[in-house]
Design a protein around this motif. Structure first.
Motif, PDB file in Angstrom:
ATOM      1  N   GLY A 460       0.793  -1.225   0.000  1.00  0.00           N
ATOM      2  CA  GLY A 460       0.000   0.000   0.000  1.00  0.00           C
ATOM      3  C   GLY A 460       0.820   1.266   0.000  1.00  0.00           C
ATOM      4  O   GLY A 460       0.266   2.354  -0.168  1.00  0.00           O
ATOM      5  N   LEU A 461       2.145   1.159   0.204  1.00  0.00           N
ATOM      6  CA  LEU A 461       3.022   2.328   0.128  1.00  0.00           C
ATOM      7  C   LEU A 461       3.488   2.515  -1.327  1.00  0.00           C
ATOM      8  O   LEU A 461       3.282   1.654  -2.176  1.00  0.00           O
ATOM      9  CB  LEU A 461       4.215   2.150   1.062  1.00  0.00           C
ATOM     10  CG  LEU A 461       3.868   2.039   2.555  1.00  0.00           C
ATOM     11  CD1 LEU A 461       5.120   1.695   3.367  1.00  0.00           C
ATOM     12  CD2 LEU A 461       3.239   3.322   3.075  1.00  0.00           C
ATOM     13  N   PHE A 462       4.153   3.647  -1.562  1.00  0.00           N
ATOM     14  CA  PHE A 462       4.579   3.970  -2.920  1.00  0.00           C
ATOM     15  C   PHE A 462       6.105   3.927  -3.021  1.00  0.00           C
ATOM     16  O   PHE A 462       6.804   4.539  -2.211  1.00  0.00           O
ATOM     17  CB  PHE A 462       4.064   5.359  -3.324  1.00  0.00           C
ATOM     18  CG  PHE A 462       2.572   5.395  -3.481  1.00  0.00           C
ATOM     19  CD1 PHE A 462       1.986   5.136  -4.707  1.00  0.00           C
ATOM     20  CD2 PHE A 462       1.752   5.678  -2.397  1.00  0.00           C
ATOM     21  CE1 PHE A 462       0.598   5.159  -4.852  1.00  0.00           C
ATOM     22  CE2 PHE A 462       0.374   5.709  -2.535  1.00  0.00           C
ATOM     23  CZ  PHE A 462      -0.204   5.444  -3.768  1.00  0.00           C
ATOM     24  N   ARG A 463       6.597   3.186  -4.019  1.00  0.00           N
ATOM     25  CA  ARG A 463       8.033   3.145  -4.282  1.00  0.00           C
ATOM     26  C   ARG A 463       8.498   4.503  -4.763  1.00  0.00           C
ATOM     27  O   ARG A 463       7.698   5.336  -5.209  1.00  0.00           O
ATOM     28  CB  ARG A 463       8.373   2.053  -5.289  1.00  0.00           C
ATOM     29  CG  ARG A 463       7.734   2.214  -6.652  1.00  0.00           C
ATOM     30  CD  ARG A 463       8.159   1.109  -7.617  1.00  0.00           C
ATOM     31  NE  ARG A 463       7.789  -0.202  -7.150  1.00  0.00           N
ATOM     32  CZ  ARG A 463       6.642  -0.824  -7.448  1.00  0.00           C
ATOM     33  NH1 ARG A 463       5.728  -0.212  -8.217  1.00  0.00           N
ATOM     34  NH2 ARG A 463       6.383  -2.018  -6.988  1.00  0.00           N
ATOM     35  N   THR A 464       9.818   4.712  -4.777  1.00  0.00           N
ATOM     36  CA  THR A 464      10.322   6.063  -5.013  1.00  0.00           C
ATOM     37  C   THR A 464      10.760   6.374  -6.430  1.00  0.00           C
ATOM     38  O   THR A 464      10.710   7.522  -6.846  1.00  0.00           O
ATOM     39  CB  THR A 464      11.491   6.374  -4.051  1.00  0.00           C
ATOM     40  OG1 THR A 464      11.804   7.759  -4.146  1.00  0.00           O
ATOM     41  CG2 THR A 464      12.744   5.559  -4.405  1.00  0.00           C
TER      42      THR A 464
END
Length: 742
Positions: A460-464
């Protein structure tokens, strides 16, 4: 052949101040002889073989000048609602021609060029028109009389010019003088900026190479309205990016040709060019108007009606006297007159445009200046930056937004950071809230689609970081990037029903993975304890609070404010540090001593907003102390906020990036709103200086881009314009509009 000369009347000719001003640009002023350059251009245009009708493209503000100086009725005025540079202007004229004469040839002419030999000019246009009938887009390339760094150049194919139109190898920028010498020796031609093409060919090539320009021009002409001044193009014209025809089409098309011409030509770009084109007396002086010269040599002397100029014992000067302003400069400094105009504009002097009605009462000066800055920045944002990045900064052939654009408005192909994608979504959503009528919703949807498709991880997090082809490069999830995802969703909430649910799900993932047991959050990477990602998380919380989000956002914002007041901000010095240890004490070594002026301003802006919403007086007090600390980082010589200080508030890094200038402006503006008396006036003065400093970064061509890094020597680094700056700029324009325009 049916030939339609198109005279383009854009630009304000700032290097010919004080005669040339936005309200009456140089083409409408008598600079060389009693007739204006515009009148001379009209007369040449009507003598070309196959002439059918004259078209003039100009702004509504200059329409009365054009109408008054056109002789005869065989002319159509196309009035631009906003200036968009040469490519959209030419496109609108081509649409008008093609609708009435599909085989018509457009002869696109600058209105402010000096060409004394009409016969040679007409011969060249006839030759170029024959090539245009064969599907070529022909530039008139002037054979150089000497090396010059004032003009762009064209390299004909095979390195030589021919009697007929020749394919183009390259269009090149204005060179330095040694390069210009080489260009002349190798057979390059001056780029005159005059083009001949059939309207149908021109539009087909725009459809291929710059479709946003062609589409906006077609809509603007189709919806145009007849007025007493002329045919007023529809406001949709502003959707076209502001860009020159060289950048938009001529450097890309495979139909470009050049016809070498050897007639006398000047673009009359500065006072030295006016001097060269005027007749001289026996002492080398070029005199116009009432003037007395004694022992003066090689001078340009111009006196407006009712003004007397006397010059004695001087050499190589330009002396130009208008009723409200006088210019005196050395012949070698003629190109620097533009800097004088920029100074006048920065100081809101009426002489930067037309003679005004005086400064007005002193107590009104601050508000009037800020209002002028607000209108100027809004025009730049709405008419130039937003359309340009919409058309060229978005990757419509792939996904998302380009990381940066070169200063020729070309994508650089750099890997794409998550924060940039989210920031661009925010920027266009915020632009819509500001009242921009362009396709901001499409931009937001385009950005969010790519962001969720290519950056969201299974947790659910976003890669950079992702490559332009969509391949993940770095999987790390930074708190900094998650904060901007939350901000983007808050800005886009109106058109995205799922936005708040998506934001709350992301916030839950952040809490699960990044919470620190001693308060706040851990950042990924080598320095896990930083104030900066908390600042942007706080900013996202404020956006959700202002959007009517639930109590969860208010609680989290309050926690971050408490951490900032207790830990991030030095209790004694009132400044905010960047890096800490696990106990939220200043990090050891140089990292713990680092103080960034831009972040002092940015936190001040946010804390003042929080204080107004909650009544938190401690936060309001902290905001003013932070602002004072940030001002310690404003370099008096350059007038800009530098990148970093140490904890003694002494210079650490003298380089000055763009974004601290936007934060300085925002902070001065918002704090001035609640300040009283001398404090109010001081903050308004700071805001005016900040607006002037920031404008230096935006003074580039094509307009709508920017420079990012100003060195200690006062020179900007030559590098692409980073898309990441757009978020800062839009927020600054929004605050400037709110404070100065209400």
């Amino acid at each position: 052949m049916n030939v339609y000369p198109v005279i383009m009347c854009g630009g304000s000719g700032t290097r010919l101040w004080p005669v040339s001003r936005p309200s009456r640009p140089k083409q409408f002023a008598p600079l060389i002889g009693p007739e204006t350059l515009f009148v001379q251009t009209v007369r040449r245009a009507r003598k070309v073989a196959g002439f059918r009708r004259l078209i003039v493209v100009t702004g509504a503000r200059q329409a009365h000048w054009a109408r008054a100086q056109i002789e005869g009725a065989d002319a159509t005025l196309l009035l631009e609602p906003e200036p968009r540079d040469s490519a959209p202007a030419m496109a609108a004229a081509a649409v008008w021609i093609a609708e009435r004469d599909p085989e018509g040839i457009g002869v696109f002419l600058a209105s402010d060029h000096y060409i004394p030999d009409t016969e040679k000019f007409c011969d060249a246009v006839e030759k170029a028109s024959r090539a245009a009938q064969g599907g070529r887009i022909v530039a008139l390339g002037v054979k150089p009389t000497k090396p010059s760094s004032a003009y762009g150049y064209i390299r004909p194919a095979r390195g030589e010019a021919h009697a007929e139109a020749t394919p183009v190898d390259a269009f090149v920028e204005k060179p330095d003088f040694p390069t210009a010498e080489r260009y002349v020796a190798e057979g390059y031609l001056w780029n005159s900026g005059n083009f001949i093409a059939s309207a149908s060919t021109f539009l087909k090539e725009l459809d291929r190479r710059a479709p946003a320009i062609a589409a906006a021009a077609r809509k603007a002409v189709a919806r145009a309205k007849e007025t007493q001044a002329g045919l007023k193009l529809d406001p949709v014209f502003a959707e076209a990016p502001k860009i020159s025809i060289d950048y938009a089409l001529m450097e890309k098309t495979d139909r470009a040709s050049v016809l070498a011409v050897d007639f006398a030509w000047s673009d009359v770009g500065a006072w030295d060019a006016v001097y060269a084109a005027c007749p001289h007396d026996e002492h080398g002086n070029a005199v116009a108007g009432e003037a007395v010269t004694i022992d003066a040599r090689d001078c340009l002397v111009r006196a407006a009606p009712g003004v007397l100029v006397a010059a004695a014992g001087v050499r190589d000067l330009a002396i130009v006297a208008e009723p409200d302003a006088v210019l005196v400069c050395h012949a070698n400094a003629a190109q620097s007159v533009k800097k004088i105009v920029e100074r006048l504009r920065a100081e809101a002097k009426p002489q930067a445009d037309a003679a005004g009605d005086g400064a007005g009462p002193a107590q009104q000066e601050s508000a009037r200046d800020l209002r002028a800055w607000a209108e100027r920045y809004r025009l730049w944002l709405f008419a130039e930056a937003l359309p340009l990045w919409q058309a060229l900064g978005a990757d419509y052939g792939g996904w998302g937004w380009h990381e940066s654009l070169s200063l020729r408005a070309k994508p650089t192909g750099a890997p794409r950071r998550a924060r940039v994608q989210a920031r661009q979504v925010y920027a266009y959503a915020a632009a819509g809230a500001l009242g921009w009528a362009g396709p901001w919703k499409a931009a937001v949807e385009h950005g969010l689609e790519g962001f969720f498709a290519y950056y969201r991880r299974p947790d659910g997090l976003f890669r950079t970081l992702v490559s332009p082809d969509g391949t993940p490069i770095e999987e790390t999830a930074y708190l900094y990037d998650q904060a901007f995802a939350l901000l983007a969703l808050a800005a886009a909430r109106a058109g995205r029903p799922s936005a708040e649910d998506e934001a709350l799900a992301l916030l839950a993932a952040i809490e699960k993975v990044m919470r620190h047991e001693k308060g706040g959050f851990r950042e990924a990477g080598a320095r896990p304890f930083q104030s900066n990602p908390h600042m942007h998380l706080f900013e996202a919380c404020l956006a959700w609070i202002e959007a009517g989000g639930g109590e969860r956002w208010t609680r989290l914002a309050g926690d971050i404010v408490r951490l900032a007041l207790d830990r991030f901000i030095d209790a004694e010095g009132g400044f905010l540090r960047e890096f800490f240890d696990a106990g939220w004490r200043p990090a050891p070594g140089e990292a713990g001593r680092r103080v960034e002026p831009g972040h002092q301003f940015e936190w001040a802006w946010l804390l003042e907003r929080w204080s107004r919403r909650t009544g938190d007086r401690e936060a309001a007090c902290a905001a003013r102390r932070l602002y004072a600390a940030g001002m310690r980082g404003v370099d008096a010589r350059r007038g800009v906020a530098v990148d970093a200080l140490d904890d003694r508030l002494e210079m650490l890094e003298p380089r000055a990036r763009l974004w601290p200038q936007t934060e300085r402006l925002k902070a001065a503006l918002i704090l001035s709103e609640s300040a009283q008396g001398d404090s109010h006036e001081a903050l308004r003065a700071d805001a005016r200086r900040a607006a002037a400093a920031l404008w230096r970064y935006l003074d580039v061509e094509p307009s709508g881009l920017w420079r990012d890094k100003l060195g200690a020597d006062g020179r900007f680094e030559e590098e692409p314009a980073p898309a990441s700056s757009f978020y800062h700029l839009v927020a600054a324009v929004a605050q400037l509009s709110a404070t100065a325009l209400g």
